[in-house]
Enzyme design. Sequence first.
Site, PDB file in Angstrom:
ATOM      1  N   GLY A  38       0.866  -1.190   0.000  1.00 48.78           N
ATOM      2  CA  GLY A  38       0.000   0.000   0.000  1.00 48.78           C
ATOM      3  C   GLY A  38       0.893   1.227   0.000  1.00 48.78           C
ATOM      4  O   GLY A  38       1.867   1.289   0.752  1.00 48.78           O
ATOM      5  N   LYS A  39       0.560   2.195  -0.849  1.00 53.95           N
ATOM      6  CA  LYS A  39       1.385   3.415  -0.908  1.00 53.95           C
ATOM      7  C   LYS A  39       1.364   4.148   0.417  1.00 53.95           C
ATOM      8  O   LYS A  39       2.353   4.755   0.819  1.00 53.95           O
ATOM      9  CB  LYS A  39       0.890   4.349  -2.021  1.00 53.95           C
ATOM     10  CG  LYS A  39       1.147   3.799  -3.403  1.00 53.95           C
ATOM     11  CD  LYS A  39       0.927   4.828  -4.478  1.00 53.95           C
ATOM     12  CE  LYS A  39       2.094   5.756  -4.625  1.00 53.95           C
ATOM     13  NZ  LYS A  39       3.331   5.125  -5.108  1.00 53.95           N
ATOM     14  N   GLY A  40       0.229   4.086   1.106  1.00 46.58           N
ATOM     15  CA  GLY A  40       0.128   4.753   2.405  1.00 46.58           C
ATOM     16  C   GLY A  40       1.131   4.170   3.384  1.00 46.58           C
ATOM     17  O   GLY A  40       1.941   4.888   3.996  1.00 46.58           O
ATOM     18  N   GLU A 136      -5.400   5.944  -2.752  1.00 48.17           N
ATOM     19  CA  GLU A 136      -5.743   4.529  -2.560  1.00 48.17           C
ATOM     20  C   GLU A 136      -6.770   4.326  -1.446  1.00 48.17           C
ATOM     21  O   GLU A 136      -7.061   3.205  -1.086  1.00 48.17           O
ATOM     22  CB  GLU A 136      -4.477   3.706  -2.261  1.00 48.17           C
ATOM     23  CG  GLU A 136      -3.595   3.539  -3.484  1.00 48.17           C
ATOM     24  CD  GLU A 136      -2.416   2.591  -3.273  1.00 48.17           C
ATOM     25  OE1 GLU A 136      -1.854   2.125  -4.269  1.00 48.17           O
ATOM     26  OE2 GLU A 136      -2.046   2.321  -2.105  1.00 48.17           O
ATOM     27  N   GLY A 213      12.308   9.360 -12.311  1.00 49.61           N
ATOM     28  CA  GLY A 213      13.102   8.139 -12.244  1.00 49.61           C
ATOM     29  C   GLY A 213      14.587   8.450 -12.247  1.00 49.61           C
ATOM     30  O   GLY A 213      15.055   9.358 -11.549  1.00 49.61           O
ATOM     31  N   THR A 239      10.544  -0.406  -7.168  1.00 47.02           N
ATOM     32  CA  THR A 239       9.148  -0.265  -6.703  1.00 47.02           C
ATOM     33  C   THR A 239       8.962   0.791  -5.613  1.00 47.02           C
ATOM     34  O   THR A 239       7.940   1.449  -5.583  1.00 47.02           O
ATOM     35  CB  THR A 239       8.537  -1.594  -6.215  1.00 47.02           C
ATOM     36  OG1 THR A 239       9.529  -2.325  -5.540  1.00 47.02           O
ATOM     37  CG2 THR A 239       7.946  -2.390  -7.329  1.00 47.02           C
ATOM     38  N   ALA A 240       9.907   0.948  -4.704  1.00 48.44           N
ATOM     39  CA  ALA A 240       9.682   1.903  -3.606  1.00 48.44           C
ATOM     40  C   ALA A 240      10.325   3.260  -3.857  1.00 48.44           C
ATOM     41  O   ALA A 240      10.358   4.102  -2.953  1.00 48.44           O
ATOM     42  CB  ALA A 240      10.191   1.320  -2.301  1.00 48.44           C
ATOM     43  N   ALA A 241      10.811   3.516  -5.076  1.00 46.80           N
ATOM     44  CA  ALA A 241      11.553   4.764  -5.331  1.00 46.80           C
ATOM     45  C   ALA A 241      10.727   5.999  -4.974  1.00 46.80           C
ATOM     46  O   ALA A 241      11.152   6.842  -4.183  1.00 46.80           O
ATOM     47  CB  ALA A 241      11.990   4.820  -6.791  1.00 46.80           C
ATOM     48  N   GLY A 242       9.541   6.090  -5.549  1.00 51.31           N
ATOM     49  CA  GLY A 242       8.715   7.278  -5.342  1.00 51.31           C
ATOM     50  C   GLY A 242       8.279   7.435  -3.888  1.00 51.31           C
ATOM     51  O   GLY A 242       8.262   8.550  -3.352  1.00 51.31           O
ATOM     52  N   ASP A 243       7.924   6.334  -3.244  1.00 49.72           N
ATOM     53  CA  ASP A 243       7.466   6.422  -1.843  1.00 49.72           C
ATOM     54  C   ASP A 243       8.622   6.823  -0.919  1.00 49.72           C
ATOM     55  O   ASP A 243       8.434   7.601   0.018  1.00 49.72           O
ATOM     56  CB  ASP A 243       6.856   5.087  -1.396  1.00 49.72           C
ATOM     57  CG  ASP A 243       5.576   4.766  -2.164  1.00 49.72           C
ATOM     58  OD1 ASP A 243       4.932   5.713  -2.664  1.00 49.72           O
ATOM     59  OD2 ASP A 243       5.224   3.577  -2.276  1.00 49.72           O
ATOM     60  N   GLY A 278      12.469  -5.541  -2.865  1.00 51.60           N
ATOM     61  CA  GLY A 278      11.363  -5.347  -1.916  1.00 51.60           C
ATOM     62  C   GLY A 278      10.836  -3.929  -1.939  1.00 51.60           C
ATOM     63  O   GLY A 278      11.348  -3.059  -2.649  1.00 51.60           O
ATOM     64  N   SER A 282      12.857  -1.981   1.667  1.00 52.10           N
ATOM     65  CA  SER A 282      14.020  -1.433   0.952  1.00 52.10           C
ATOM     66  C   SER A 282      14.281   0.036   1.288  1.00 52.10           C
ATOM     67  O   SER A 282      15.302   0.598   0.890  1.00 52.10           O
ATOM     68  CB  SER A 282      13.832  -1.595  -0.563  1.00 52.10           C
ATOM     69  OG  SER A 282      12.897  -0.666  -1.042  1.00 52.10           O
TER      70      SER A 282
HETATM   71  P1  ADP Z   1       7.879   6.352  -8.878  1.00 52.52           P
HETATM   72  O1  ADP Z   1       8.433   5.228  -8.087  1.00 52.52           O
HETATM   73  O2  ADP Z   1       6.742   7.060  -8.192  1.00 52.52           O
HETATM   74  O3  ADP Z   1       7.581   6.028 -10.322  1.00 52.52           O
HETATM   75  P2  ADP Z   1      10.289   7.680  -9.876  1.00 52.52           P
HETATM   76  O4  ADP Z   1      10.549   6.473 -10.709  1.00 52.52           O
HETATM   77  O5  ADP Z   1      10.133   8.984 -10.582  1.00 52.52           O
HETATM   78  O6  ADP Z   1       9.042   7.482  -8.897  1.00 52.52           O
HETATM   79  O7  ADP Z   1      11.517   7.793  -8.833  1.00 52.52           O
HETATM   80  C1  ADP Z   1      11.518   8.695  -7.754  1.00 52.52           C
HETATM   81  C2  ADP Z   1      12.948   9.120  -7.479  1.00 52.52           C
HETATM   82  O8  ADP Z   1      13.724   7.966  -7.118  1.00 52.52           O
HETATM   83  C3  ADP Z   1      13.703   9.767  -8.648  1.00 52.52           C
HETATM   84  O9  ADP Z   1      13.478  11.163  -8.721  1.00 52.52           O
HETATM   85  C4  ADP Z   1      15.167   9.428  -8.309  1.00 52.52           C
HETATM   86  O10 ADP Z   1      15.694  10.353  -7.381  1.00 52.52           O
HETATM   87  C5  ADP Z   1      15.034   8.056  -7.627  1.00 52.52           C
HETATM   88  N1  ADP Z   1      15.244   6.966  -8.621  1.00 52.52           N
HETATM   89  C6  ADP Z   1      14.299   6.269  -9.296  1.00 52.52           C
HETATM   90  N2  ADP Z   1      14.855   5.373 -10.146  1.00 52.52           N
HETATM   91  C7  ADP Z   1      16.192   5.512  -9.995  1.00 52.52           C
HETATM   92  C8  ADP Z   1      17.348   4.874 -10.573  1.00 52.52           C
HETATM   93  N3  ADP Z   1      17.202   3.905 -11.508  1.00 52.52           N
HETATM   94  N4  ADP Z   1      18.561   5.267 -10.160  1.00 52.52           N
HETATM   95  C9  ADP Z   1      18.718   6.236  -9.219  1.00 52.52           C
HETATM   96  N5  ADP Z   1      17.691   6.861  -8.625  1.00 52.52           N
HETATM   97  C10 ADP Z   1      16.437   6.522  -9.002  1.00 52.52           C
END
Ligand code: ADP
Length: 290
Positions: A38-40, A136, A213, A239-243, A278, A282
């Site tokens: 869950g994003k929350g 969500e 990204g 998967t957890a980048a944005g969160d 994860g 993560s």
């Molecule tokens: P979401 O997970 O919501 O799609 P993003 O993909 O835009 O979000 O990623 C959010 C942030 O995470 C990016 O602005 C960046 O700082 C970091 N990030 C995401 N993917 C990568 C990557 N492959 N390498 C390094 N940093 C990343």
Amino acid sequence: MKILNFGSLNIDHVYAVEHFAAPGETVSVRSYQKNPGGKGLNQSVALARAGAPVCHAGGIGEDGRHLAALLSAEGVDVTHLVVTDEPTGHAVIQVAPDGQNCILVCAGANGAIPEGYMRSVLSCFGEGDWLLLQNEVAGLSTLLTLAKERGMRVILNPSPITEALLAADLSAVDCFLFNETEGFALTGEREPSAMLNALAERYPRAEIVLTLGADGAFWQADGERTYCPACPVDAVDTTAAGDTFTGYFLAARAEGASPADALSLAARAAAIAVTRPGTAESVPYRHEVG
Ligand code: ADP
């Protein structure tokens, strides 16, 4: 000052399969994992690991009490969570050998949040507190209205984008955080600076964070714009980048960091998260981010 995250709590059932099940077909799974999701929940974990004071509100069923225990162990205040008659929200995720996935989501308790409960939770917060929302849980428009009545600052991660979200009045939002896909859905623009211009025109008061990204992130408010590149890493699971980014960016801003410093901390934290498999697990702890 407190951050209230009114958001989803899910149980993710993850099945590794040779190929996705086709109509009428039965597929044996190679392995199975049950994960918190869950994003929350993910964003509350990220806020807490970043060191912010966070309180999570939302609904679970009897089958989701371990999610409350997990958040509590992270230092999240869960006193406002409600246990409903509905089962906990859950996702059924098939993952193919090439990493592609195919997901069913059942909102469960996330979709059964009574208005009286929203009112009683928000009555414990006021001027100076922040409300973080994703898309969500049910009742987004009600939560926006209640938060404004109480003088709270409202932050929205408009994810996932739905017809209802696109039709909602989001003028009460003080800060938007979203990725490129969401930016395209909100504005119809594909180019980051065109997305930012379109949103500045529509929500002139709002602070905007657009993540791209591996191409970094932008912050924009009051005619100012700042860019922060992503940290170069070998990503294994994004998967957890944005969160992670959301939790760290908000924690830094809550501490009084400038937008540029908050973006930089968030980028470093998200870069660590993408090097680990994860989702919630993560997210790095603050001492790892440096
Ligand atoms: P979401 O997970 O919501 O799609 P993003 O993909 O835009 O979000 O990623 C959010 C942030 O995470 C990016 O602005 C960046 O700082 C970091 N990030 C995401 N993917 C990568 C990557 N492959 N390498 C390094 N940093 C990343």
